[in-house]
Design an enzyme around this catalytic site. Structure first.
Site, short mmCIF file in Angstrom:
data_model
loop_
_atom_site.label_atom_id
_atom_site.label_comp_id
_atom_site.label_asym_id
_atom_site.label_seq_id
_atom_site.Cartn_x
_atom_site.Cartn_y
_atom_site.Cartn_z
CG HIS A 1 -4.17 -35.81 15.98
ND1 HIS A 1 -4.25 -37.04 16.59
CD2 HIS A 1 -5.21 -35.75 15.12
CE1 HIS A 1 -5.28 -37.71 16.09
NE2 HIS A 1 -5.89 -36.94 15.20
CD GLU B 1 -2.09 -4.54 11.33
OE1 GLU B 1 -0.93 -4.95 11.43
OE2 GLU B 1 -2.61 -4.28 10.22
CE LYS C 1 -3.68 2.13 2.71
NZ LYS C 1 -4.62 1.99 3.82
CD GLU D 1 8.96 -6.16 7.39
OE1 GLU D 1 8.69 -5.05 6.84
OE2 GLU D 1 8.76 -6.37 8.59
N GLY E 1 -5.09 -1.94 4.77
CA GLY E 1 -4.28 -3.05 4.25
C GLY E 1 -4.92 -4.41 4.51
NE ARG E 2 -6.66 -3.96 10.67
CZ ARG E 2 -6.03 -2.79 10.80
NH1 ARG E 2 -4.89 -2.58 10.17
NH2 ARG E 2 -6.55 -1.84 11.57
O1 F6P Z 1 2.76 -3.57 9.84
C1 F6P Z 1 1.49 -3.15 9.65
C2 F6P Z 1 1.11 -2.87 8.23
O2 F6P Z 1 1.02 -1.51 8.07
C3 F6P Z 1 -0.20 -3.58 7.92
O3 F6P Z 1 -1.29 -2.88 8.37
C4 F6P Z 1 -0.12 -3.71 6.45
O4 F6P Z 1 -1.02 -4.65 5.98
C5 F6P Z 1 1.33 -4.13 6.29
O5 F6P Z 1 2.02 -3.37 7.27
C6 F6P Z 1 1.93 -3.94 4.94
O6 F6P Z 1 1.91 -2.61 4.54
P1 F6P Z 1 2.12 -2.19 3.04
O7 F6P Z 1 1.03 -2.80 2.22
O8 F6P Z 1 2.09 -0.70 3.03
O9 F6P Z 1 3.47 -2.71 2.59
#
Ligand code: F6P
Length: 546
Positions: A383, A352, A206, A212, A266-267
């Site tokens: 299990h 979240e 987003k 990451e 995002g979620r």
């Molecule tokens: O770490 C939280 C967050 O902001 C989430 O809410 C979101 O889904 C995720 O990081 C990834 O964010 P982006 O889509 O901006 O990379």
């Protein structure tokens, strides 16, 4: 706003009821009322929702419904659907439901109908997907795309990967892989065995700034450059983002950037461009079915009276268990292998959203907000951790989810799966008492002194609450409805708890500190920390490439 959850009339009444019915025995209420399952279950399209195995009666349910009224839930639902900026701290609307609405609908945001833009993106996604499937869009060396690598994290990963796993029986048109973790192992293992000539990367972020995702995206870019040359980037990367300039800056052609808007959290974003990898895997028809199922659930949620409204009922039962019976976790146990990532998806969606400590006035909560969400596909969980659910000292409310029709050719497997699904809720409710354990052991011929020794360990208290959700079949439409149902459940709970469900400040501090610590691990700076942190940094400086 006058409403305060723990100052409301319904809260006081529900507290009294939780004391009054502290000893309510599910076994007894079933014995004394043959209509109980009927009274405490609802059907909607392909879904049968049975909540009769909760510590509930009509008085409690009616007070929970009163709580929803007192909280002004109808107003909240309308505020969300009509594009009010209910995400106040970020000054944003919450309009993910528009992503799955019909082209003919009018959904206003700041006075403008968003539906044409929503459908323009969907149409572009469809057009691109067709080109990839038909071999019109090719890799830089004119090879067909056979593999897609979705790079994203959190909402830019969990929703799509969960849907991808759930719909495998639809038949994948392409191999789609998901890379999220900044542990390079994830990317390396995924790229191993892939041919760069046939690989397309979908960078989903987003913000297009997430550490990451950007780290993985840059490494993927280097992999393509190394094998196919820098000129190949445009043919092997597309992006999904609200930050179009950053995606273009990365080297992605504007025609291959699929946008969305800040009014989509995002979620809650898998319904639009974030679902591109789902569309690439299964085709546009399946994706549109998924949207349609969610849209039908939206309609149900928006227009159905609360006592028949599935998300509202799920939410209120959750509040009853959490705030009045004091069970702070919820296990999500789908008896469907396809849904094995559903608990992980819900962890983000729910925790979240409602893992908050302030009410809307910024006042610290004196009651529990979001529960701990956890789970695993049944029967695997049976299990592993069901021992604790049955005999542990904590009571864990459970959502069991199953499908009448199998998604495999193995009918016998499916009957066994369903038998387990049903048996678990029955066992949780009935348990087995000391006397019955003794009778059973006596019948097995065990000597009496041994019976007395062993019996306490074989007692199940029972009276443990669960919801059973039985759907007709796990298809795209029902999956869309299931996800939307939980999204709305989360909304209702957040509204009743009076928290802001659509921001996520709680994830920021760790991110910020990681940015400070990174140069220290690299030996580029040194800052004072506590002795524990200092030692961890000192030891981490020894990193060597494996
Ligand atoms: O770490 C939280 C967050 O902001 C989430 O809410 C979101 O889904 C995720 O990081 C990834 O964010 P982006 O889509 O901006 O990379």
């Amino acid at each position: 706003m006058d409403y305060q959850f723990d100052q409301s009339e319904a809260y006081q009444k529900l507290t009294e009821l939780s004391n009054k019915y502290a000893k309510l025995s599910l076994k007894e209420v079933f014995n004394s009322d043959s209509e109980r399952a009927k009274k405490f279950s609802r059907s909607w399209k392909d879904c049968y929702l049975d909540f009769s195995k909760h510590i509930l009666n009509e008085e409690i349910l009616s007070e929970l419904l009163h709580l929803a009224e007192e909280a002004g839930l109808s107003r909240g639902i309308e505020a969300m659907f009509s594009g009010e900026k209910i995400n106040v701290n970020e000054n944003r609307a919450v309009l993910h439901t528009a992503l799955r609405d019909l082209p003919s609908a009018v959904r206003l945001y700041e006075g403008e109908n968003v539906m044409p833009a929503v459908h323009e993106v969907l149409d572009r996604m469809e057009d691109f997907t067709k080109k990839v499937h038909q071999g019109v869009f090719l890799g830089a060396s004119q090879k067909k795309i056979t593999d897609v690598v979705n790079i994203g994290i959190g909402g830019s990963d969990l929703g799509p990967v969960m849907v991808s796993e759930a719909l495998k029986s639809e038949g994948s048109k392409l191999q789609v892989h998901y890379v999220s973790n900044v542990d390079g192992f994830h990317l390396e293992q995924t790229l191993r065995g892939l041919n760069p000539e046939n690989t397309l990367f979908v960078i989903v972020s987003k913000t297009f700034t997430t550490q990451e995702t950007m780290t993985n995206a840059l490494a993927a870019k280097a992999w393509i450059s190394e094998h196919l040359g820098e000129g190949a980037i445009a043919q092997h990367f597309v992006a999904v983002s609200t930050n179009i300039p950053a995606a273009k800056g990365f080297g992605i052609e504007e025609a291959h950037v699929f946008g969305f808007w800040d009014w989509v959290g995002g979620r809650y974003s898998l319904w639009g461009a974030v679902g591109l990898s789902i569309m690439l895997e299964y085709g546009a028809a399946v994706f549109r079915e998924l949207l349609e199922g969610a849209r039908e659930m939206d309609e149900h949620f928006r227009s159905t009276s609360f006592d028949q409204n599935l998300p509202v009922l799920l939410a209120l039962i959750g509040i009853w268990n959490n705030n009045f019976l004091h069970h702070p976790t919820l296990a999500i146990l789908p008896y469907a292998q396809g849904l094995h990532r559903f608990p992980a998806f819900l962890q983000q969606a729910d925790m979240e959203s409602n893992g908050k400590h302030c009410n809307k006035l910024g006042k610290r909560l004196s009651y529990q907000s979001g529960p701990v969400i956890w789970g695993e596909a049944g029967t695997n969980g049976q299990h592993a951790f069901y021992q604790l659910i049955h005999q542990g000292t904590q009571v864990i409310p459970v959502d069991f989810i199953a499908y009448v029709r199998p998604t495999s050719k193995y009918v016998d497997h499916h009957q066994k799966l369903l038998a387990n699904f049903i048996a678990q809720s029955e066992a949780l409710m009935n348990g087995i008492n000391f006397d019955d354990v003794c009778i059973e052991l006596n019948e097995q011929g065990m000597p009496p002194h041994q019976v007395l020794q062993l019996a306490p360990f074989k007692v199940f208290d029972g009276n443990r609450p669960s919801t059973s959700m039985l759907w007709e079949t796990l298809n795209p439409r029902n999956l869309g409805a299931l996800i939307a149902m939980y999204e709305h459940k989360i909304f209702v709970q957040g509204w009743v708890w009076d928290v802001y469900s659509y921001d996520q400040w709680g994830v920021e501090l760790g991110k910020k500190l990681a940015q400070r610590i990174l140069p220290q691990i690299k030996g580029e700076s040194s800052l004072a920390h506590d002795s524990s942190t200092t030692e961890l940094i000192r030891r981490s400086k020894k990193i060597k490439a494996s």
